[in-house]
Design a protein around this motif. Structure first.
Motif, PDB file in Angstrom:
ATOM      1  N   PRO A  17      29.991 -13.820  73.707  1.00 49.40           N
ATOM      2  CA  PRO A  17      28.621 -13.825  73.195  1.00 49.40           C
ATOM      3  C   PRO A  17      27.603 -14.383  74.200  1.00 49.40           C
ATOM      4  CG  PRO A  17      30.120 -14.604  71.518  1.00 49.40           C
ATOM      5  CD  PRO A  17      30.903 -14.520  72.793  1.00 49.40           C
ATOM      6  N   ARG A  28      20.863  -7.193  68.394  1.00 50.66           N
ATOM      7  CA  ARG A  28      21.982  -6.511  67.763  1.00 50.66           C
ATOM      8  C   ARG A  28      23.265  -6.650  68.573  1.00 50.66           C
ATOM      9  NH1 ARG A  28      21.640  -0.248  67.598  1.00 50.66           N
ATOM     10  NH2 ARG A  28      21.902  -0.749  69.782  1.00 50.66           N
ATOM     11  N   ASP A  29      23.184  -6.477  69.891  1.00 43.42           N
ATOM     12  CA  ASP A  29      24.377  -6.575  70.727  1.00 43.42           C
ATOM     13  C   ASP A  29      24.991  -7.977  70.661  1.00 43.42           C
ATOM     14  OD1 ASP A  29      24.214  -3.944  71.482  1.00 43.42           O
ATOM     15  OD2 ASP A  29      23.273  -4.358  73.417  1.00 43.42           O
ATOM     16  N   ALA A  31      24.821 -10.062  68.109  1.00 46.52           N
ATOM     17  CA  ALA A  31      25.471 -10.217  66.804  1.00 46.52           C
ATOM     18  C   ALA A  31      26.810  -9.486  66.774  1.00 46.52           C
ATOM     19  CB  ALA A  31      24.550  -9.694  65.704  1.00 46.52           C
ATOM     20  N   ILE A  32      26.862  -8.305  67.366  1.00 44.80           N
ATOM     21  CA  ILE A  32      28.114  -7.552  67.412  1.00 44.80           C
ATOM     22  C   ILE A  32      29.145  -8.311  68.242  1.00 44.80           C
ATOM     23  CG2 ILE A  32      29.194  -5.433  68.258  1.00 44.80           C
ATOM     24  CD1 ILE A  32      26.569  -3.996  67.533  1.00 44.80           C
ATOM     25  N   CYS A  34      29.330 -11.534  68.735  1.00 43.49           N
ATOM     26  CA  CYS A  34      29.789 -12.698  67.965  1.00 43.49           C
ATOM     27  C   CYS A  34      30.822 -12.276  66.924  1.00 43.49           C
ATOM     28  CB  CYS A  34      28.612 -13.382  67.281  1.00 43.49           C
ATOM     29  SG  CYS A  34      27.526 -14.269  68.398  1.00 43.49           S
ATOM     30  N   GLY A  35      30.537 -11.214  66.200  1.00 46.54           N
ATOM     31  CA  GLY A  35      31.464 -10.749  65.172  1.00 46.54           C
ATOM     32  C   GLY A  35      32.798 -10.314  65.752  1.00 46.54           C
ATOM     33  N   LEU A  36      32.767  -9.562  66.840  1.00 46.72           N
ATOM     34  CA  LEU A  36      34.013  -9.104  67.447  1.00 46.72           C
ATOM     35  C   LEU A  36      34.805 -10.265  68.042  1.00 46.72           C
ATOM     36  CD1 LEU A  36      32.902  -5.787  69.157  1.00 46.72           C
ATOM     37  CD2 LEU A  36      34.435  -6.051  67.209  1.00 46.72           C
ATOM     38  N   THR A  37      34.118 -11.256  68.580  1.00 50.92           N
ATOM     39  CA  THR A  37      34.816 -12.404  69.147  1.00 50.92           C
ATOM     40  C   THR A  37      35.474 -13.235  68.048  1.00 50.92           C
ATOM     41  OG1 THR A  37      33.265 -12.446  70.986  1.00 50.92           O
ATOM     42  CG2 THR A  37      34.563 -14.424  70.647  1.00 50.92           C
ATOM     43  N   VAL A  38      34.855 -13.314  66.883  1.00 46.02           N
ATOM     44  CA  VAL A  38      35.472 -14.010  65.757  1.00 46.02           C
ATOM     45  C   VAL A  38      36.733 -13.269  65.311  1.00 46.02           C
ATOM     46  CG1 VAL A  38      35.172 -14.582  63.309  1.00 46.02           C
ATOM     47  CG2 VAL A  38      33.383 -15.148  64.952  1.00 46.02           C
ATOM     48  N   LEU A  39      36.685 -11.934  65.342  1.00 42.09           N
ATOM     49  CA  LEU A  39      37.857 -11.144  64.948  1.00 42.09           C
ATOM     50  C   LEU A  39      38.968 -11.211  65.980  1.00 42.09           C
ATOM     51  CD1 LEU A  39      36.122  -7.981  63.471  1.00 42.09           C
ATOM     52  CD2 LEU A  39      37.245  -9.834  62.234  1.00 42.09           C
ATOM     53  N   GLY A  44      36.036  -8.810  71.531  1.00 41.95           N
ATOM     54  CA  GLY A  44      34.746  -9.396  71.906  1.00 41.95           C
ATOM     55  C   GLY A  44      34.491  -9.309  73.391  1.00 41.95           C
TER      56      GLY A  44
END
Length: 63
Positions: A17, A28-29, A31-32, A34-39, A44
């Motif tokens: 991130p 937007r990029d 936020a994406i 952050c979400g992918l890194t959490v998954l 990410g």
């Protein structure tokens, strides 16, 4: 803000991130990323590298 400097690439690999934030700002990029890194770290990181290394989309010319 754009350009794939060595520092931004290193940040995208180490902290995805952060790399996206440095290259694209908080949008937007980011936020994406952050979400992918959490998954998962690898999704990410892959998105962050793609986001940092891709060129800017050409903007349409308006008259």
């Amino acid at each position: 803000m754009s350009g794939a400097t060595p520092g931004r690439i290193a940040a995208a690999v180490l902290l995805p991130p952060l790399g996206v934030y440095l290259a694209r700002g908080a949008g937007r990029d980011f936020a994406i990323a952050c979400g992918l890194t959490v998954l998962g770290y690898l999704p990410g990181m892959a998105f962050a590298l793609w986001s940092v290394l891709r060129g800017e989309a050409p903007r349409p010319v308006t008259a």
